[in-house]
Write a protein that holds these residues in place. Structure first.
Motif, PDB file in Angstrom:
ATOM      1  N   GLU A 156      -8.950 -22.795 121.224  1.00 31.33           N
ATOM      2  CA  GLU A 156     -10.302 -22.454 120.796  1.00 31.33           C
ATOM      3  C   GLU A 156     -10.687 -21.082 121.334  1.00 31.33           C
ATOM      4  OE1 GLU A 156     -10.501 -24.354 124.692  1.00 31.33           O
ATOM      5  OE2 GLU A 156     -10.131 -25.467 122.829  1.00 31.33           O
ATOM      6  N   PHE A 157     -11.488 -20.381 120.551  1.00 28.18           N
ATOM      7  CA  PHE A 157     -11.976 -19.063 120.927  1.00 28.18           C
ATOM      8  C   PHE A 157     -13.424 -18.983 120.457  1.00 28.18           C
ATOM      9  CE2 PHE A 157     -10.897 -14.205 120.674  1.00 28.18           C
ATOM     10  CZ  PHE A 157     -11.860 -13.950 121.630  1.00 28.18           C
ATOM     11  N   LEU A 179     -14.221 -16.951 111.538  1.00 25.39           N
ATOM     12  CA  LEU A 179     -12.831 -17.200 111.158  1.00 25.39           C
ATOM     13  C   LEU A 179     -11.996 -15.922 111.190  1.00 25.39           C
ATOM     14  CD1 LEU A 179     -10.657 -19.139 110.094  1.00 25.39           C
ATOM     15  CD2 LEU A 179     -11.446 -18.600 107.775  1.00 25.39           C
ATOM     16  N   LEU A 180     -12.488 -14.872 110.543  1.00 25.60           N
ATOM     17  CA  LEU A 180     -11.705 -13.642 110.481  1.00 25.60           C
ATOM     18  C   LEU A 180     -11.679 -12.911 111.812  1.00 25.60           C
ATOM     19  CD1 LEU A 180     -12.577 -12.083 106.994  1.00 25.60           C
ATOM     20  CD2 LEU A 180     -10.577 -13.407 107.655  1.00 25.60           C
ATOM     21  N   ASP A 181     -12.780 -12.969 112.550  1.00 25.46           N
ATOM     22  CA  ASP A 181     -12.853 -12.230 113.809  1.00 25.46           C
ATOM     23  C   ASP A 181     -12.131 -12.942 114.943  1.00 25.46           C
ATOM     24  OD1 ASP A 181     -14.677  -9.923 115.242  1.00 25.46           O
ATOM     25  OD2 ASP A 181     -14.979 -10.043 113.081  1.00 25.46           O
ATOM     26  N   LEU A 182     -12.324 -14.249 115.056  1.00 22.60           N
ATOM     27  CA  LEU A 182     -11.833 -15.007 116.202  1.00 22.60           C
ATOM     28  C   LEU A 182     -10.784 -16.050 115.826  1.00 22.60           C
ATOM     29  CD1 LEU A 182     -15.345 -15.638 117.831  1.00 22.60           C
ATOM     30  CD2 LEU A 182     -13.766 -13.742 118.279  1.00 22.60           C
ATOM     31  N   GLY A 183     -10.943 -16.647 114.664  1.00 20.87           N
ATOM     32  CA  GLY A 183     -10.061 -17.741 114.273  1.00 20.87           C
ATOM     33  C   GLY A 183      -8.618 -17.331 114.051  1.00 20.87           C
ATOM     34  N   ASP A 213     -19.357 -17.912 108.206  1.00 15.47           N
ATOM     35  CA  ASP A 213     -19.207 -19.042 109.117  1.00 15.47           C
ATOM     36  C   ASP A 213     -19.494 -18.583 110.536  1.00 15.47           C
ATOM     37  OD1 ASP A 213     -16.631 -17.563 109.017  1.00 15.47           O
ATOM     38  OD2 ASP A 213     -16.028 -19.037 110.525  1.00 15.47           O
ATOM     39  N   THR A 214     -20.117 -19.450 111.309  1.00 16.89           N
ATOM     40  CA  THR A 214     -20.361 -19.157 112.721  1.00 16.89           C
ATOM     41  C   THR A 214     -19.591 -20.114 113.634  1.00 16.89           C
ATOM     42  OG1 THR A 214     -22.336 -20.560 112.750  1.00 16.89           O
ATOM     43  CG2 THR A 214     -22.660 -18.213 112.288  1.00 16.89           C
ATOM     44  N   HIS A 215     -19.066 -21.172 113.078  1.00 14.46           N
ATOM     45  CA  HIS A 215     -18.289 -22.144 113.867  1.00 14.46           C
ATOM     46  C   HIS A 215     -17.381 -22.884 112.898  1.00 14.46           C
ATOM     47  CE1 HIS A 215     -17.938 -24.684 117.617  1.00 14.46           C
ATOM     48  NE2 HIS A 215     -17.338 -25.449 116.722  1.00 14.46           N
ATOM     49  N   THR A 216     -16.074 -22.751 113.081  1.00 14.16           N
ATOM     50  CA  THR A 216     -15.127 -23.392 112.175  1.00 14.16           C
ATOM     51  C   THR A 216     -14.077 -24.157 112.968  1.00 14.16           C
ATOM     52  OG1 THR A 216     -15.401 -21.775 110.383  1.00 14.16           O
ATOM     53  CG2 THR A 216     -13.325 -22.978 110.449  1.00 14.16           C
ATOM     54  N   VAL A 231     -10.229 -24.099 116.843  1.00 10.01           N
ATOM     55  CA  VAL A 231     -11.675 -23.898 116.746  1.00 10.01           C
ATOM     56  C   VAL A 231     -12.012 -22.436 117.020  1.00 10.01           C
ATOM     57  CG1 VAL A 231     -13.957 -24.669 117.527  1.00 10.01           C
ATOM     58  CG2 VAL A 231     -11.990 -26.230 117.668  1.00 10.01           C
ATOM     59  N   CYS A 232     -12.973 -21.906 116.267  1.00 14.72           N
ATOM     60  CA  CYS A 232     -13.507 -20.576 116.556  1.00 14.72           C
ATOM     61  C   CYS A 232     -15.016 -20.612 116.361  1.00 14.72           C
ATOM     62  CB  CYS A 232     -12.877 -19.513 115.652  1.00 14.72           C
ATOM     63  SG  CYS A 232     -13.115 -19.787 113.881  1.00 14.72           S
ATOM     64  N   SER A 233     -15.721 -19.811 117.151  1.00 11.25           N
ATOM     65  CA  SER A 233     -17.178 -19.833 117.093  1.00 11.25           C
ATOM     66  C   SER A 233     -17.760 -18.500 117.531  1.00 11.25           C
ATOM     67  CB  SER A 233     -17.734 -20.941 117.991  1.00 11.25           C
ATOM     68  OG  SER A 233     -19.155 -20.960 117.939  1.00 11.25           O
ATOM     69  N   SER A 234     -18.781 -18.053 116.815  1.00  8.48           N
ATOM     70  CA  SER A 234     -19.538 -16.863 117.226  1.00  8.48           C
ATOM     71  C   SER A 234     -20.906 -17.243 117.781  1.00  8.48           C
ATOM     72  CB  SER A 234     -19.720 -15.911 116.038  1.00  8.48           C
ATOM     73  OG  SER A 234     -20.440 -16.559 114.990  1.00  8.48           O
TER      74      SER A 234
END
Length: 338
Positions: A156-157, A179-183, A213-216, A231-234
């Motif tokens: 997760e990030f 998703l694109l930035d962190l996922g 998306d802010t949390h995927t 998991v990724c989340s901004s």
């Protein structure tokens, strides 16, 4: 095309924070130097060049691509410009290291790969994590069978970024979204150790304007039968670690995308801690990989080959499709989520 001491002469496309980080890391590589910087405006290029002592300053990306003083280019612009900027540089005969995600979709990645092949130039997605000393240690431990066959990955990030529709990560026109930035980091890790991934399911939380998306959360299955929870989340700070579990134990990697340490848990034994600090800030290792491959006459890295970048782009396309989010390559606009 290299300078007198055998290292690459780098040009930097873009002047944002990650461009500064790359140049900082590059300074830990004695045989490399930055000879040019390009920005949308001459003023921005001058400011960046003054900060780092870079001789050439270009007020357009195309001008930098044509510079005879540049061998390789680092593309550090926002996601939607990775594709056109990379094509410009490849077609001008430059080798290219392009920030992740490589492009906005798999079609664009395929066009970039084709351009690299047609121009006989090196091209690599800047998945810096794969070249870090700690990441190489993980690869060696897994390869040596320290935890048996990998059957499950959790990664997760997430970081709590205050919502601002103009902030890049919340701005669909700039390729925003968690998703694109962190996922891409958890996905790349799972792909590395589970092989070809199938998306079993995905859920998401949306920005207030429902554009990104802010949390995927994504569930995947690998070609070897292993599974992963990613998991990724901004909008939420997460534990930000990865776990690789196998038939003989498990590996814990704190801050896995920028890891400096690993904890090995073998079944029936006490945990073993390994520390692998950066020589500088971590970006030096991907730059050195580019130099190695170019010097050897190779056009891609075996640790981050073109096929892997295509695979990851198809994965993110699939995950976005499941939520109804479509980025248009022509207009760099996004269709609101339902």
């Amino acid at each position: 095309m290299t300078d007198d001491n055998g290292g690459l002469r780098w040009g930097v496309v873009g002047t944002g924070g990650i461009a500064h980080s790359f140049v900082e890391g590059l300074r830990a590589t004695p045989t490399a130097r930055v000879t040019a910087v390009g920005s949308r405006t001459r003023e921005r290029a001058e400011e960046f060049a003054d900060a780092w002592g870079i001789p050439e300053r270009h007020g357009s990306y195309a001008d930098l691509a044509e510079s005879p003083e540049v061998d390789a280019v680092y593309v550090a612009t926002p996601h939607p410009w990775h594709h056109p900027n990379t094509l410009t540089c490849l077609n001008a005969g430059k080798h290219v290291l392009v920030e992740k995600p490589m492009a906005m979709n798999a079609l664009q990645v395929a066009e970039m790969v084709a351009a690299a092949r047609d121009n006989d130039r090196f091209l690599m997605e800047a998945m810096w994590t794969r070249y870090l000393p700690a990441s190489r240690l993980v690869r060696d431990l897994v390869g040596d069978g320290a935890i048996g066959e990998v059957s499950w990955i959790s990664a997760e990030f997430g970081s709590n970024v205050p919502y601002d529709p103009d902030h890049r990560i919340f701005n669909a026109d700039l390729g925003g979204g968690a998703l694109l930035d962190l996922g891409v980091y958890p996905l790349a890790l799972a792909s590395q150790y589970l092989g070809e991934l199938t998306v079993v399911g995905a859920t998401r939380q949306l920005s207030p304007d429902r554009m990104v998306d802010t949390h995927t959360t994504v569930l995947v299955r690998g070609e070897n039968g292993g599974t992963g929870s990613l998991v990724c989340s901004s909008r939420t700070t997460l534990p930000n670690r990865a776990v690789l579990a196998g038939s003989g134990g498990w590996l814990e990697i704190p801050h896995f995308w920028a890891a400096t340490g690993v904890v090995l848990h073998r079944d029936g034994r006490e945990p073993e801690e390994f520390h692998r600090p950066f020589r500088a800030n971590g970006y030096e290792y991907e730059a050195e990989e580019v130099a190695r491959r170019v010097a050897a006459g190779e056009r891609e890295s075996p640790d981050m080959p073109w096929a892997e970048s295509l695979r990851l782009a198809r994965l993110t396309d699939r995950i976005r499709d499941m939520g109804g989010l479509v980025y248009s390559p022509a207009t760099v606009k996004a269709v609101p989520l339902g």
